[in-house]
Design an enzyme around this catalytic site. Structure first.
Site, PDB file in Angstrom:
ATOM      1  N   LYS A  54      -8.946 -50.793 -22.542  1.00 50.92           N
ATOM      2  CA  LYS A  54      -7.924 -49.739 -22.611  1.00 50.92           C
ATOM      3  C   LYS A  54      -6.536 -50.365 -22.712  1.00 50.92           C
ATOM      4  O   LYS A  54      -5.699 -49.923 -23.506  1.00 50.92           O
ATOM      5  CB  LYS A  54      -8.010 -48.841 -21.367  1.00 50.92           C
ATOM      6  CG  LYS A  54      -9.215 -47.907 -21.384  1.00 50.92           C
ATOM      7  CD  LYS A  54      -9.435 -47.199 -20.045  1.00 50.92           C
ATOM      8  CE  LYS A  54     -10.745 -46.403 -20.080  1.00 50.92           C
ATOM      9  NZ  LYS A  54     -11.094 -45.768 -18.803  1.00 50.92           N
ATOM     10  N   GLN A  98      -9.423 -45.614 -12.753  1.00 48.40           N
ATOM     11  CA  GLN A  98     -10.738 -45.941 -13.309  1.00 48.40           C
ATOM     12  C   GLN A  98     -11.841 -45.566 -12.326  1.00 48.40           C
ATOM     13  O   GLN A  98     -11.780 -45.901 -11.137  1.00 48.40           O
ATOM     14  CB  GLN A  98     -10.795 -47.442 -13.652  1.00 48.40           C
ATOM     15  CG  GLN A  98     -12.083 -47.887 -14.329  1.00 48.40           C
ATOM     16  CD  GLN A  98     -12.308 -47.257 -15.694  1.00 48.40           C
ATOM     17  OE1 GLN A  98     -11.377 -46.947 -16.421  1.00 48.40           O
ATOM     18  NE2 GLN A  98     -13.566 -47.049 -16.062  1.00 48.40           N
ATOM     19  N   ASP A 121      -6.552 -38.263 -18.251  1.00 47.59           N
ATOM     20  CA  ASP A 121      -8.004 -38.085 -18.299  1.00 47.59           C
ATOM     21  C   ASP A 121      -8.382 -36.597 -18.337  1.00 47.59           C
ATOM     22  O   ASP A 121      -9.540 -36.261 -18.579  1.00 47.59           O
ATOM     23  CB  ASP A 121      -8.654 -38.697 -17.044  1.00 47.59           C
ATOM     24  CG  ASP A 121      -9.130 -40.122 -17.268  1.00 47.59           C
ATOM     25  OD1 ASP A 121      -9.639 -40.416 -18.359  1.00 47.59           O
ATOM     26  OD2 ASP A 121      -9.000 -40.935 -16.325  1.00 47.59           O
TER      27      ASP A 121
HETATM   28  N1  GUN Z   1     -15.196 -44.194 -15.980  1.00 54.47           N
HETATM   29  C1  GUN Z   1     -16.094 -43.892 -16.958  1.00 54.47           C
HETATM   30  N2  GUN Z   1     -15.534 -43.082 -17.869  1.00 54.47           N
HETATM   31  C2  GUN Z   1     -14.268 -42.861 -17.468  1.00 54.47           C
HETATM   32  C3  GUN Z   1     -13.176 -42.108 -18.008  1.00 54.47           C
HETATM   33  O1  GUN Z   1     -13.271 -41.447 -19.052  1.00 54.47           O
HETATM   34  N3  GUN Z   1     -12.028 -42.141 -17.289  1.00 54.47           N
HETATM   35  C4  GUN Z   1     -11.911 -42.840 -16.138  1.00 54.47           C
HETATM   36  N4  GUN Z   1     -10.752 -42.793 -15.513  1.00 54.47           N
HETATM   37  N5  GUN Z   1     -12.885 -43.548 -15.619  1.00 54.47           N
HETATM   38  C5  GUN Z   1     -14.059 -43.561 -16.288  1.00 54.47           C
END
Ligand code: GUN
Length: 292
Positions: A54, A98, A121
Site C-alpha cells: 500500500k 491494518q 476503508d
Molecule cells: N486486512 C485485510 N483486508 C483489509 C482491508 O481492506 N483494509 C484493512 N485496513 N485491513 C485489511
C-alpha cells in the site's frame, strides 16, 4: 467454453494512473500532497506485506504515506490515543488501520474511533450507513474494485442475478449493498450466501455473476457454476501447495464466460481503490464535493 480473464492487474494500473492525475491536480491546487497514515500493530507477516504494498503504491501515485508501527503488546488506550492524534492532524487525510489487530484489542472500537471523513476503508458505521442508503462518501476498496472490474469490462449488472458467497463486513455485505443500489453498477438482484445457507450449489447455480469471498481454497467447483456465468474470486489462501483463490480455477474456467485469476484479479484493485479514497478524503477536507 473457456472463460476470458478479468485482468485486475491491468485495470489496477489504469486506475492508479487516473488517481495519479487527480493527485497532480490536487498538488497543483494546494501545493501539498494527499497523505495516508497507515497503522500497523504487531508483526503479522501477511499484514507487513500488505502495508508495504500500500505504501509503495501511494508513493508511486504521488500520495504521501506515513507508517505508524506499534508493538503487539500495545494497549487499547495507546492505540486509541494514536487514532485521536491522527484525527486531529490536518496534514493527514486518510487513516488505515491494518487488520487483523493482535488478540486483546477491540477492533470495532478502534475502527469506530477513526474520523468518518478520514475513513478510507469505509468501515465506520456512518460510512456503512451512507452506502446502505445509496449516498456513499467512500466505497469500500475491494467491493469497489470488483464493481469497476465488471463495469469496465462491459459486463452487464442491471437485472442480473448476483450471488455473493460470504457475508463479511469488508467484502460480502458491502458488495451486496452496492450491487442492489439503483443506477450505474447496480440494479442487480442479489443473494448473499453463508455458512448456514441450505443447498448452496442450487443457489450458486442461479448466479449470472458469482462473487466468492469466504477464504477457503478451491471451495467453488465447476458443478456449482452455471455455464456462461461470470466468476469473481476474492480469495487469497496460502496453503502448503501454494497460493489459491476460493475458486477451483482450472475446471471452473471451462464453464464460466469470465473469471478472475488469483493472483492478478481482485487483489491489485483493492490497493488502487484505497489510493482513490485517499485523494477523495483530501478533497473532502478542502471542502470539495465528492467526485462521485
Ligand atoms: N486486512 C485485510 N483486508 C483489509 C482491508 O481492506 N483494509 C484493512 N485496513 N485491513 C485489511
Amino acid at each position: 467454453m473457456t472463460a476470458a480473464i478479468l485482468d485486475g492487474k491491468a485495470l489496477a494500473s489504469q486506475l492508479r494512473e487516473e488517481t495519479a492525475e487527480k493527485v497532480a491536480r490536487f498538488v497543483g491546487e494546494y501545493q501539498s500532497a494527499p497523505c495516508l497514515a497507515a497503522v500497523l500493530v504487531g508483526d503479522d507477516p501477511a499484514s507487513e506485506i500488505y502495508v508495504r504494498n500500500k505504501q509503495r503504491a501511494c508513493e508511486r501515485a504521488g500520495i504521501e504515506s506515513r507508517l505508524h508501527r506499534l508493538p503487539a503488546k500495545t494497549t487499547q488506550d495507546e492505540l486509541l490515543s494514536l487514532i485521536a492524534q491522527l484525527n486531529q492532524d490536518t496534514s493527514v487525510h486518510g487513516i488505515l488501520v491494518q487488520l487483523p489487530l493482535p488478540k486483546g484489542l477491540d477492533e470495532k472500537q478502534v475502527l469506530d474511533a477513526v474520523h468518518p471523513l478520514k475513513d478510507v476503508d469505509a468501515f465506520h458505521p456512518e460510512n456503512v450507513g451512507r452506502i446502505a442508503q445509496g449516498r456513499p462518501r467512500f466505497l469500500p476498496c475491494t467491493p469497489h474494485g470488483i464493481q469497476q472490474l465488471l463495469l469496465r469490462n462491459g459486463i452487464p449488472i442491471a437485472g442480473k442475478h448476483v450471488v455473493v458467497i460470504g457475508r463479511s463486513e469488508i467484502v460480502g455485505k458491502p458488495m451486496a449493498m452496492m450491487l442492489v443500489q439503483r443506477g450505474d453498477g447496480g440494479d442487480a438482484t442479489v443473494t448473499v450466501c453463508h455458512s448456514r445457507t441450505k443447498d448452496l450449489r442450487a443457489v450458486t447455480r442461479l448466479a449470472d455473476i458469482l462473487i466468492v469471498a469466504i477464504g477457503r481454497a478451491k471451495f467453488v467447483t465447476a458443478d456449482m457454476v452455471k455455464p456462461g456465468a461470470v466468476v469473481v474470486d476474492v480469495g487469497m489462501n496460502r496453503t502448503e501447495e501454494g497460493l489459491f483463490g476460493d475458486v477451483d480455477f482450472g475446471p471452473v474456467s471451462e464453464v464460466a464466460s469470465w473469471i478472475t485469476p488469483v493472483p492478478g484479479g481482485v487483489g491489485p484493485l483493492t490497493i488502487a481503490m484505497l489510493l482513490e479514497n485517499t485523494v477523495e478524503a483530501a478533497r473532502l477536507m478542502r471542502g470539495k464535493e465528492p467526485t462521485g
